[in-house]
Write a protein that holds these residues in place. Structure first.
Motif, PDB file in Angstrom:
ATOM      1  N   THR A 109     -75.801 -19.726 -89.202  1.00  0.00           N
ATOM      2  CA  THR A 109     -75.027 -20.347 -88.124  1.00  0.00           C
ATOM      3  C   THR A 109     -73.532 -20.155 -88.356  1.00  0.00           C
ATOM      4  O   THR A 109     -72.785 -19.774 -87.452  1.00  0.00           O
ATOM      5  CB  THR A 109     -75.340 -21.855 -88.033  1.00  0.00           C
ATOM      6  OG1 THR A 109     -76.743 -22.010 -87.816  1.00  0.00           O
ATOM      7  CG2 THR A 109     -74.576 -22.517 -86.912  1.00  0.00           C
ATOM      8  N   LEU A 110     -73.112 -20.422 -89.612  1.00  0.00           N
ATOM      9  CA  LEU A 110     -71.690 -20.260 -89.924  1.00  0.00           C
ATOM     10  C   LEU A 110     -71.260 -18.808 -89.745  1.00  0.00           C
ATOM     11  O   LEU A 110     -70.186 -18.524 -89.210  1.00  0.00           O
ATOM     12  CB  LEU A 110     -71.410 -20.710 -91.366  1.00  0.00           C
ATOM     13  CG  LEU A 110     -71.488 -22.215 -91.581  1.00  0.00           C
ATOM     14  CD1 LEU A 110     -71.340 -22.561 -93.063  1.00  0.00           C
ATOM     15  CD2 LEU A 110     -70.397 -22.920 -90.774  1.00  0.00           C
ATOM     16  N   ALA A 111     -72.108 -17.898 -90.195  1.00  0.00           N
ATOM     17  CA  ALA A 111     -71.769 -16.474 -90.078  1.00  0.00           C
ATOM     18  C   ALA A 111     -71.656 -16.073 -88.605  1.00  0.00           C
ATOM     19  O   ALA A 111     -70.687 -15.424 -88.203  1.00  0.00           O
ATOM     20  CB  ALA A 111     -72.824 -15.627 -90.778  1.00  0.00           C
ATOM     21  N   TYR A 112     -72.635 -16.491 -87.802  1.00  0.00           N
ATOM     22  CA  TYR A 112     -72.559 -16.214 -86.364  1.00  0.00           C
ATOM     23  C   TYR A 112     -71.253 -16.757 -85.788  1.00  0.00           C
ATOM     24  O   TYR A 112     -70.546 -16.068 -85.056  1.00  0.00           O
ATOM     25  CB  TYR A 112     -73.716 -16.884 -85.622  1.00  0.00           C
ATOM     26  CG  TYR A 112     -75.025 -16.121 -85.628  1.00  0.00           C
ATOM     27  CD1 TYR A 112     -75.083 -14.773 -85.276  1.00  0.00           C
ATOM     28  CD2 TYR A 112     -76.219 -16.767 -85.946  1.00  0.00           C
ATOM     29  CE1 TYR A 112     -76.289 -14.096 -85.257  1.00  0.00           C
ATOM     30  CE2 TYR A 112     -77.439 -16.100 -85.932  1.00  0.00           C
ATOM     31  CZ  TYR A 112     -77.468 -14.750 -85.591  1.00  0.00           C
ATOM     32  OH  TYR A 112     -78.659 -14.091 -85.563  1.00  0.00           O
ATOM     33  N   ALA A 113     -70.970 -18.018 -86.111  1.00  0.00           N
ATOM     34  CA  ALA A 113     -69.782 -18.662 -85.543  1.00  0.00           C
ATOM     35  C   ALA A 113     -68.526 -17.874 -85.912  1.00  0.00           C
ATOM     36  O   ALA A 113     -67.663 -17.628 -85.062  1.00  0.00           O
ATOM     37  CB  ALA A 113     -69.667 -20.108 -86.022  1.00  0.00           C
TER      38      ALA A 113
END
Ligand code: ATP
Ligand code: MG
Lengths: 246, 260
Positions: A228-232
């Motif tokens: 999720t953090l990477a996507y964001a």
């Protein structure tokens, strides 16, 4: 010549007041974006025993977050860019990043409203109660997931210049997300399920579901959090890089 | 202030603007002094808005130097912008906000303390007390124009830039706007405006620059330009009634063809 630049904090507060007022005037579309999660909470009441409260809750929240990032954020940014609202603000002595930050803060406010709304309706209608730690963790993960979808919205307005096209694209993506999210996980095809699981929809849903019951937080949830953090980060980076003010 | 570029409020030197490989502004230089109304005249697509956008810092020119009140727009954009009031050619304000809210927003951005008496006085001055709670989109073109001017001058800037401010106005509103622009000059502030109206240029501008295909082809007072070019064959052939007007000079210098 002596020049006093207006205090940045005053300028920022004025921007925020205007952006919150705008959001308030648009409350019909705000309510629309809250409506789908609420409908899910109410209509899936009978399924909670079978699927579990966390499952239903996390889907409702994820869909709400998607709609905030895309309908709430992307569509309004595209529209105001088209109308020249940003250009007018940019010729004032307000630091340019403030213009976007103020808008993002309004959407974070929306995420808080959405999360609270889901908590309250979930408790009232579905009798779902979380532990205090569950509520707090869910709140935090909702902001993380929200960041992902705001980044996604940013990427759409970065890639697509025309407001009409942004409008139709976000709606399409939104519906695709609802479809995939609701029916994808119920599918029998393992490969398909896997793709959904690691998609921006699946990772947010996973961390939300785990956050609601902190005791169930496992390796899978941690990986989903990292994803999720990477996507964001990737979405926001590209979205800001590609973004043009006019 | 002394009559020389050194004491000017706005200075544009050797400005070059490209869109891709297309050069929209080519080596444009001019200055605007305090207490002066300066007009940029040119056919559609001449590069007027591109020049203004560079001054406002909305676009990055390939080369050139621009200073506003002594501040370089690329080095100290916020200081430069704090000294300018701007009316864009295509502006819109947030359609959800009322006139009062929009004025308050910009007052806040410029750090202007706007009491409700002050706000009322402003609205009264532009005869829009009744419309205070209307949305920008609900106003007529002339009313929108008045609101827009109030906002661009809310912080009493020493440089006011107006891109085609009178396009679409009726004669009364146009006259009224001229008076407002002249009031800015009376304060000793500088005005830079663009226009397609030769009548307007003659009526309010102290000096004008004629710009075409991105190049400044003449800069002078309106009468100075007429005197300078009255014997130019192209200008004489453009003249329709024997008497040479600023429009004849404009047509003579920029040609008769309509721009794409
Ligand atoms: N964003 C852009 N991308 C590409 N070309 C542009 C862009 N903006 C302007 N141009 C081109 O640059 C030239 C100058 O445009 P500009 O808007 O500065 O003209 P103008 O003098 O203000 O014209 P008008 O009187 O019609 O407002 C035109 O040929 C225009 O097509
Ligand atoms: Mg123009």
């Amino acid at each position: 010549m002596e020049t006093k630049i207006p205090k940045p904090s005053d300028a920022f507060l004025s921007l925020m007041r205007a952006d919150f007022t705008t959001q308030w005037r648009n409350r019909r579309s705000v309510i629309m974006s809250l409506l789908v999660p609420i409908i899910i909470l109410i209509s899936w009441k009978g399924l909670i025993a079978k699927l579990g409260g966390a499952f239903v809750f996390s889907i409702a929240l994820t869909i709400g977050l998607t709609s905030i990032g895309m309908m709430g954020y992307a569509i309004s940014v595209a529209r105001d860019r088209d109308k020249g609202v940003f250009q007018r603000l940019r010729v004032t002595p307000v630091p340019t990043p403030f213009i976007m930050m103020s808008r993002l803060l309004v959407q974070l406010g929306m995420i808080a409203v959405l999360t609270l709304g889901v908590f309250i309706i979930g408790y009232r209608v579905d009798k779902i109660a979380l532990t205090p730690a569950g509520y707090i963790l869910t709140f935090i993960t909702a902001f993380l997931g929200g960041a992902l979808y705001l980044g996604f919205g940013q990427m759409i307005v970065g890639l697509i210049k025309n407001a009409e096209t942004v409008n139709s694209t976000t709606r399409l993506v939104y519906i695709a997300f609802i479809m995939l999210g609701m029916f994808g996980e119920l599918s029998d095809n393992m490969e398909f399920k896997n793709i959904i699981h690691w998609s921006p929809f699946g990772t947010v849903k996973t961390i939300l579901a785990a956050a609601m019951q902190p005791v169930t937080w496992n390796n899978d949830a941690t990986l989903a959090l990292v994803a999720t953090l990477a996507y964001a980060l990737v979405f926001s980076f590209l979205g800001i890089k590609w973004f043009r003010w006019n | 202030m002394i009559d020389q570029p050194g004491s000017s409020i706005l200075q544009v030197k050797n400005l070059n603007v490209f869109y891709g490989t297309f050069q929209a502004v080519s080596n444009v230089s001019f200055y605007v002094k305090s207490g002066e109304i300066f007009g940029l005249l040119g056919p559609n697509g001449a590069g007027k808005t591109s020049t203004l956008s560079s001054v406002e810092g909305l676009l990055k020119p390939q080369s050139g130097e621009i200073t506003v009140a002594g501040f370089n727009i690329s080095k100290q954009p916020l200081h430069a912008r704090a000294n300018m009031g701007v009316q864009l050619q295509a502006t819109s304000f947030q359609p959800e906000l009322t006139i009062t809210e929009i004025i308050k927003l910009y007052a806040g951005i410029y750090g202007v303390n706007l009491t409700s008496e002050k706000l009322n006085a402003l609205l009264q001055d532009i005869k829009l007390e009744e419309a205070a709670s209307k949305k920008f989109g609900q106003l007529s073109g002339g009313q929108q124009q008045r609101v827009s001017l109030v906002i661009s001058t809310i912080h009493d800037p020493i440089l006011v830039m107006l891109d085609e401010p009178t396009t679409g106005l009726d004669p009364q509103s146009r006259r009224q706007l001229w008076e407002r622009i002249e009031a800015i000059r009376e304060k000793g502030h500088a005005v830079l405006l663009t226009t397609h109206s030769m009548e307007e240029a003659e009526a309010v501008c102290d000096r004008i620059a004629i710009i075409d295909h991105g190049k400044v082809i003449a800069t002078d007072t309106p009468q100075g330009l007429i005197d300078l070019y009255r014997n130019d064959p192209a200008v004489i052939s453009a003249s329709r009634k024997g008497k040479i007007t600023l429009e004849d000079v404009f047509i003579g210098l920029t040609g008769k063809t309509v721009r794409a």
